[in-house]
Design a protein around this motif. Structure first.
Motif, mmCIF file in Angstrom:
data_model
loop_
_atom_site.group_PDB
_atom_site.id
_atom_site.type_symbol
_atom_site.label_atom_id
_atom_site.label_comp_id
_atom_site.label_asym_id
_atom_site.label_seq_id
_atom_site.Cartn_x
_atom_site.Cartn_y
_atom_site.Cartn_z
ATOM 1 N N ASP A 169 -12.080 -4.969 -21.216
ATOM 2 C CA ASP A 169 -13.471 -5.202 -20.814
ATOM 3 C C ASP A 169 -14.383 -5.277 -22.030
ATOM 4 O OD1 ASP A 169 -12.630 -5.133 -18.239
ATOM 5 O OD2 ASP A 169 -13.366 -3.104 -17.807
ATOM 6 N N ILE A 170 -14.181 -4.349 -22.959
ATOM 7 C CA ILE A 170 -15.038 -4.317 -24.151
ATOM 8 C C ILE A 170 -14.838 -5.585 -24.981
ATOM 9 C CG2 ILE A 170 -15.438 -3.126 -26.357
ATOM 10 C CD1 ILE A 170 -14.663 -0.503 -24.828
ATOM 11 N N ALA A 171 -13.567 -5.986 -25.147
ATOM 12 C CA ALA A 171 -13.277 -7.195 -25.925
ATOM 13 C C ALA A 171 -13.978 -8.401 -25.292
ATOM 14 C CB ALA A 171 -11.775 -7.423 -25.998
ATOM 15 N N ALA A 172 -13.935 -8.477 -23.962
ATOM 16 C CA ALA A 172 -14.576 -9.605 -23.261
ATOM 17 C C ALA A 172 -16.081 -9.587 -23.515
ATOM 18 C CB ALA A 172 -14.274 -9.535 -21.771
ATOM 19 N N ARG A 173 -16.666 -8.379 -23.421
ATOM 20 C CA ARG A 173 -18.119 -8.266 -23.656
ATOM 21 C C ARG A 173 -18.486 -8.640 -25.085
ATOM 22 N NH1 ARG A 173 -18.111 -3.533 -20.641
ATOM 23 N NH2 ARG A 173 -18.263 -2.157 -22.449
ATOM 24 N N GLN A 174 -17.600 -8.298 -26.025
ATOM 25 C CA GLN A 174 -17.903 -8.562 -27.429
ATOM 26 C C GLN A 174 -17.506 -9.970 -27.859
ATOM 27 O OE1 GLN A 174 -15.936 -5.242 -29.449
ATOM 28 N NE2 GLN A 174 -17.792 -3.978 -29.289
ATOM 29 N N GLY A 175 -16.878 -10.718 -26.952
ATOM 30 C CA GLY A 175 -16.452 -12.076 -27.286
ATOM 31 C C GLY A 175 -15.261 -12.113 -28.225
ATOM 32 N N THR A 176 -14.464 -11.042 -28.200
ATOM 33 C CA THR A 176 -13.273 -10.996 -29.042
ATOM 34 C C THR A 176 -12.056 -11.334 -28.181
ATOM 35 O OG1 THR A 176 -14.248 -9.295 -30.445
ATOM 36 C CG2 THR A 176 -11.844 -9.482 -30.500
ATOM 37 N N LYS A 177 -11.315 -12.318 -28.626
ATOM 38 C CA LYS A 177 -10.110 -12.714 -27.871
ATOM 39 C C LYS A 177 -9.016 -11.675 -28.087
ATOM 40 C CE LYS A 177 -6.444 -15.944 -28.711
ATOM 41 N NZ LYS A 177 -6.050 -16.960 -29.667
ATOM 42 N N VAL A 178 -8.423 -11.204 -27.015
ATOM 43 C CA VAL A 178 -7.287 -10.289 -27.172
ATOM 44 C C VAL A 178 -6.101 -10.768 -26.351
ATOM 45 C CG1 VAL A 178 -8.496 -8.137 -27.788
ATOM 46 C CG2 VAL A 178 -8.227 -8.733 -25.378
ATOM 47 N N GLN A 179 -4.936 -10.517 -26.867
ATOM 48 C CA GLN A 179 -3.692 -10.753 -26.142
ATOM 49 C C GLN A 179 -3.220 -9.406 -25.621
ATOM 50 O OE1 GLN A 179 -2.668 -13.803 -25.840
ATOM 51 N NE2 GLN A 179 -3.081 -14.972 -27.707
ATOM 52 N N GLU A 180 -2.236 -9.455 -24.752
ATOM 53 C CA GLU A 180 -1.661 -8.220 -24.244
ATOM 54 C C GLU A 180 -0.153 -8.405 -24.269
ATOM 55 O OE1 GLU A 180 -3.350 -7.085 -20.443
ATOM 56 O OE2 GLU A 180 -1.532 -5.987 -19.965
ATOM 57 N N GLY A 181 0.594 -7.366 -24.644
ATOM 58 C CA GLY A 181 2.028 -7.591 -24.670
ATOM 59 C C GLY A 181 2.865 -6.385 -24.999
ATOM 60 N N VAL A 182 4.141 -6.663 -25.156
ATOM 61 C CA VAL A 182 5.151 -5.631 -25.411
ATOM 62 C C VAL A 182 5.465 -5.598 -26.910
ATOM 63 C CG1 VAL A 182 7.554 -4.946 -24.964
ATOM 64 C CG2 VAL A 182 6.149 -5.878 -23.101
ATOM 65 N N TYR A 183 5.406 -4.391 -27.470
ATOM 66 C CA TYR A 183 5.683 -4.182 -28.896
ATOM 67 C C TYR A 183 7.080 -3.598 -29.049
ATOM 68 C CZ TYR A 183 5.126 -1.867 -33.513
ATOM 69 O OH TYR A 183 5.275 -1.426 -34.820
ATOM 70 N N LEU A 184 7.872 -4.242 -29.887
ATOM 71 C CA LEU A 184 9.202 -3.686 -30.158
ATOM 72 C C LEU A 184 9.166 -3.027 -31.535
ATOM 73 C CD1 LEU A 184 12.634 -5.196 -29.371
ATOM 74 C CD2 LEU A 184 12.157 -4.497 -31.726
ATOM 75 N N GLY A 185 9.564 -1.773 -31.590
ATOM 76 C CA GLY A 185 9.543 -1.029 -32.860
ATOM 77 C C GLY A 185 10.924 -0.985 -33.490
ATOM 78 N N THR A 186 11.001 -1.436 -34.735
ATOM 79 C CA THR A 186 12.274 -1.393 -35.477
ATOM 80 C C THR A 186 12.091 -0.520 -36.720
ATOM 81 O OG1 THR A 186 11.727 -3.259 -36.912
ATOM 82 C CG2 THR A 186 12.873 -3.762 -34.865
ATOM 83 N N GLN A 187 13.217 -0.149 -37.328
ATOM 84 C CA GLN A 187 13.108 0.716 -38.502
ATOM 85 C C GLN A 187 12.626 -0.022 -39.752
ATOM 86 O OE1 GLN A 187 16.708 2.256 -40.354
ATOM 87 N NE2 GLN A 187 17.957 0.907 -39.132
ATOM 88 N N GLY A 188 12.765 -1.389 -39.823
ATOM 89 C CA GLY A 188 12.455 -2.050 -41.074
ATOM 90 C C GLY A 188 13.402 -1.553 -42.160
ATOM 91 N N PRO A 189 13.098 -1.675 -43.434
ATOM 92 C CA PRO A 189 11.908 -2.330 -43.978
ATOM 93 C C PRO A 189 12.038 -3.843 -44.078
ATOM 94 C CG PRO A 189 13.193 -1.429 -45.787
ATOM 95 C CD PRO A 189 13.938 -1.088 -44.527
#
Ligand code: HPA
Length: 270
Positions: free
Chosen positions: A167-187
């Protein structure tokens, strides 16, 4: 372990009068937010008993206590990554301490590589869910009695916070995506085949942090909001070189709107 956590929390409480309920982990993309915090007390990680010390380039190591948007906050300027060689217990030690300090809401940011073809470099992705691809779970071993042995993970990222952020992003006119984050050890960053494989598993973005911290935050009953800055795109359709410098530059480019979003979120939190 619990004793160490208690000692660190007591050490901090003896040195700051602030009692924040919101903590912000300032990963890539939120570095600038530190400048917006009216800092009252700051502690170098190296001075805090039992705290690991951050080593990675571009990550400072300070725990900040101050005010943001009229609210007391605690912020981690720099975090501990598994790829640096820390154990999972060390990586997530700060979240345990946060919990004893009375934190109820954790906001965490990171840089991530995008696999969802509708994403672009510079996008902000609100994390809806994650896939733990680290070789170890931070709750492995004797259960620290701050939460259950077998932790429910049906809503790792609080849906109310997610809705509020949208809601805040919409009010501020900031485009946001939504999604699934996969965490790996890297580096290592991913090979094209790895990006494609993670995409096939259901992930929209991949990074080297956040998952351990969120698991431990949930273990302690803290609610979480996670935000990724998409700093590069990966997969067979996007075969490009990725460097740490590129990632930092892309993250810096969206620091201003992301800081505004988080500031407003902190202001309106219940
Ligand atoms: N992979 C893993 N971690 C990352 C990436 C990536 O492509 N970009 C920023 N952090």
């Amino acid at each position: 372990m619990l004793e160490k956590i208690q000692e660190t929390a007591a050490w901090l409480q003896a040195r700051t009068a602030l009692r924040p309920e919101v903590a912000i982990i300032l990963g890539s993309g939120l570095g600038n937010l530190a400048k917006e915090i009216d800092i009252i007390d700051a502690f170098d990680y190296k001075d805090i008993p039992h705290f690991p010390v951050s080593t990675v380039e571009g990550h400072h190591g300070r725990l900040l206590f101050g005010r943001l948007a009229g609210r007391e906050v605690m912020a981690m300027e720099g975090r501990f990554h598994y790829y640096e060689g820390y154990s999972m217990k060390e990586v997530t030690f700060p979240e345990r301490v946060m919990c004893l300090l009375g934190i109820t809401t954790v906001i965490v940011s990171n840089a991530a590589g995008g696999m969802n073809p509708s994403f672009r470099v510079g996008d902000i992705m609100l994390i809806r869910d994650h896939i733990n691809f680290f070789p170890e779970n931070p709750l492995r071993g004797q259960n620290i009695p701050m939460g259950p042995r077998f932790l429910d993970m049906h809503e790792p990222y609080d849906h109310k916070l997610l809705g509020l952020a949208k809601d805040i992003a919409a009010r501020q006119g900031t485009k946001v995506q939504e999604g699934v984050y996969l965490g790996t050890q890297g580096p290592t960053y991913e090979t094209p085949a790895e990006y494609d494989a993670y995409r096939a598993l259901g992930a929209d973005a991949v990074g080297m942090s956040t998952v351990p911290e969120v698991i431990v935050a949930r273990h302690c009953g803290m609610r979480c909001l996670g935000v990724s800055v998409i700093t590069d795109m990966g997969g067979a359709d996007f075969i490009v070189e990725v460097s740490h410098e590129d990632v930092q530059q892309a993250a810096q480019a969206v620091e201003a709107p992301l800081a505004e979003l988080i500031k407003e979120l902190v202001r309106v939190l219940d």
